[in-house]
Design an enzyme around this catalytic site. Structure first.
Site, mmCIF file in Angstrom:
data_model
loop_
_atom_site.group_PDB
_atom_site.id
_atom_site.type_symbol
_atom_site.label_atom_id
_atom_site.label_comp_id
_atom_site.label_asym_id
_atom_site.label_seq_id
_atom_site.Cartn_x
_atom_site.Cartn_y
_atom_site.Cartn_z
ATOM 1 N N MET A 249 1.824 1.908 0.938
ATOM 2 C CA MET A 249 0.773 2.217 1.929
ATOM 3 C C MET A 249 -0.490 2.759 1.266
ATOM 4 S SD MET A 249 3.195 4.133 4.747
ATOM 5 C CE MET A 249 3.931 5.260 3.577
ATOM 6 N N LYS B 294 4.440 -1.729 14.333
ATOM 7 C CA LYS B 294 3.940 -0.693 13.450
ATOM 8 C C LYS B 294 3.639 -1.241 12.064
ATOM 9 C CE LYS B 294 6.053 2.928 12.129
ATOM 10 N NZ LYS B 294 7.105 3.914 12.077
ATOM 11 N N ASP C 241 9.342 -4.470 13.811
ATOM 12 C CA ASP C 241 8.019 -4.086 13.294
ATOM 13 C C ASP C 241 7.261 -5.300 12.797
ATOM 14 O OD1 ASP C 241 8.868 -1.150 11.333
ATOM 15 O OD2 ASP C 241 8.620 -1.427 13.474
HETATM 16 N N1 SAH Z 1 10.585 0.779 4.581
HETATM 17 C C1 SAH Z 1 9.726 -0.069 3.790
HETATM 18 C C2 SAH Z 1 8.401 0.588 3.461
HETATM 19 C C3 SAH Z 1 7.585 0.947 4.679
HETATM 20 S S1 SAH Z 1 6.004 1.564 4.260
HETATM 21 C C4 SAH Z 1 10.461 -0.479 2.517
HETATM 22 O O1 SAH Z 1 11.507 0.091 2.183
HETATM 23 O O2 SAH Z 1 10.010 -1.420 1.870
HETATM 24 C C5 SAH Z 1 5.044 0.093 4.288
HETATM 25 C C6 SAH Z 1 4.520 -0.212 2.899
HETATM 26 O O3 SAH Z 1 5.511 -0.885 2.137
HETATM 27 C C7 SAH Z 1 3.338 -1.130 2.881
HETATM 28 O O4 SAH Z 1 2.130 -0.453 3.129
HETATM 29 C C8 SAH Z 1 3.389 -1.662 1.462
HETATM 30 O O5 SAH Z 1 2.891 -0.718 0.547
HETATM 31 C C9 SAH Z 1 4.880 -1.771 1.234
HETATM 32 N N2 SAH Z 1 5.377 -3.131 1.478
HETATM 33 C C10 SAH Z 1 6.287 -3.513 2.383
HETATM 34 N N3 SAH Z 1 6.536 -4.824 2.298
HETATM 35 C C11 SAH Z 1 5.750 -5.295 1.298
HETATM 36 C C12 SAH Z 1 5.537 -6.581 0.720
HETATM 37 N N4 SAH Z 1 6.199 -7.659 1.156
HETATM 38 N N5 SAH Z 1 4.649 -6.690 -0.289
HETATM 39 C C13 SAH Z 1 3.969 -5.623 -0.750
HETATM 40 N N6 SAH Z 1 4.130 -4.380 -0.248
HETATM 41 C C14 SAH Z 1 5.005 -4.214 0.767
#
Ligand code: SAH
Length: 244
Positions: free
Chosen positions: A170, A56, A34
């Site tokens: 998100m 994605k 992704d």
């Molecule tokens: N599976 C992922 C989340 C997927 S949803 C997890 O466990 O982290 C994607 C959302 O995660 C983004 O829209 C944001 O809100 C958050 N996110 C993921 N990586 C991030 C980062 N490095 N900094 C800030 N927010 C992050």
């Protein structure tokens, strides 16, 4: 027939990859990844490993989910070790469950390799603990993707009234609506809130504010970004360690 490893890549900092994910990536014949998985990780793959980008990010899918599901199925028919690499943890808003169900329905073996979720690690790098003795006894992780004014919402906002810490993933593009909704259900207008952009990476940036003013301050931050609401945000003043 091969096996699909639904693997968490961690929140950004490559050092936050688990040993299990790292070792599986080194053995992979193909890696499907992704936008949120740090591409630096791909350098750890063996020679000849194939890479498939499915891009994605939030709602901008470059490949629809059912096509990703089927792609994993087809790749497992051809390769021994298929790694499906996802940002954070594969089962925290990662749709790893859907992919696994599709594989199971097609008789393909799978494993989950948990990853460090951004929901906890990103606030932590910003110096915001999601729980803190004497301040919070709980935290909730919520999708911010669904606009709070949506009809037939699956989110029960009234339940958040007494929540200590709330983390929205998100949610940046709904920040104004989310903060309004929290005020509507009775949170004080000056309740602390933080938006953290590109957490755990060298570009990490945190903006602190109140439910009333955060939108103006943080709306233009680059994604990925997450939102933390709660008294724990105030601890950043003393616990900040990563951001310069
Ligand atoms: N599976 C992922 C989340 C997927 S949803 C997890 O466990 O982290 C994607 C959302 O995660 C983004 O829209 C944001 O809100 C958050 N996110 C993921 N990586 C991030 C980062 N490095 N900094 C800030 N927010 C992050």
């Amino acid at each position: 027939m091969g096996k699909v490893y639904l693997t968490g890549a961690g929140p950004g900092d490559i050092e936050l990859l688990t040993l299990k994910a790292y070792r599986t990536i080194q053995k992979a014949d193909v890696i499907v990844y992704d936008r949120l998985a740090n591409p630096e990780i791909l350098k750890e793959a063996k020679d000849g490993c194939e890479f498939v980008y499915v891009g994605k990010a939030d709602s901008h899918h470059s490949l629809p989910q059912d096509e990703i599901n089927e792609l994993l199925h087809q790749l497992a028919l051809k390769h021994e070790i298929v790694v499906r690499l996802k940002g954070g943890d594969p089962l925290v808003f990662g749709r790893g469950g859907e992919e696994a169900l599709h594989l199971k329905a097609n008789g393909i073996k799978f494993e989950f390799i948990p990853g460090i979720t951004s929901a906890i690690a990103v606030p932590e790098y910003a110096g915001i603990p999601v729980t803190h003795r004497g301040v919070t006894v709980s935290f909730r992780v919520v999708t911010g993707h669904e606009a709070p004014n949506k009809k037939h919402s699956q989110i029960h906002w009234e339940n958040f009234k007494t929540d200590d810490t709330i983390v929205f993933l998100m949610g940046l593009h709904n920040l104004d609506k989310i903060t309004k909704k929290l005020i509507d259900i009775g949170k004080p207008k000056d309740f602390p809130i933080a938006v953290i952009s590109k957490g755990t990476t060298p570009e990490e940036k945190t903006v602190i504010g109140t439910l009333e003013d955060i939108w103006q301050k943080a709306k233009d931050l680059p994604t990925p970004a997450l939102i933390v609401v709660g008294e724990v945000v105030k601890l950043k003043e003393d616990l900040s360690w990563f951001e310069k």
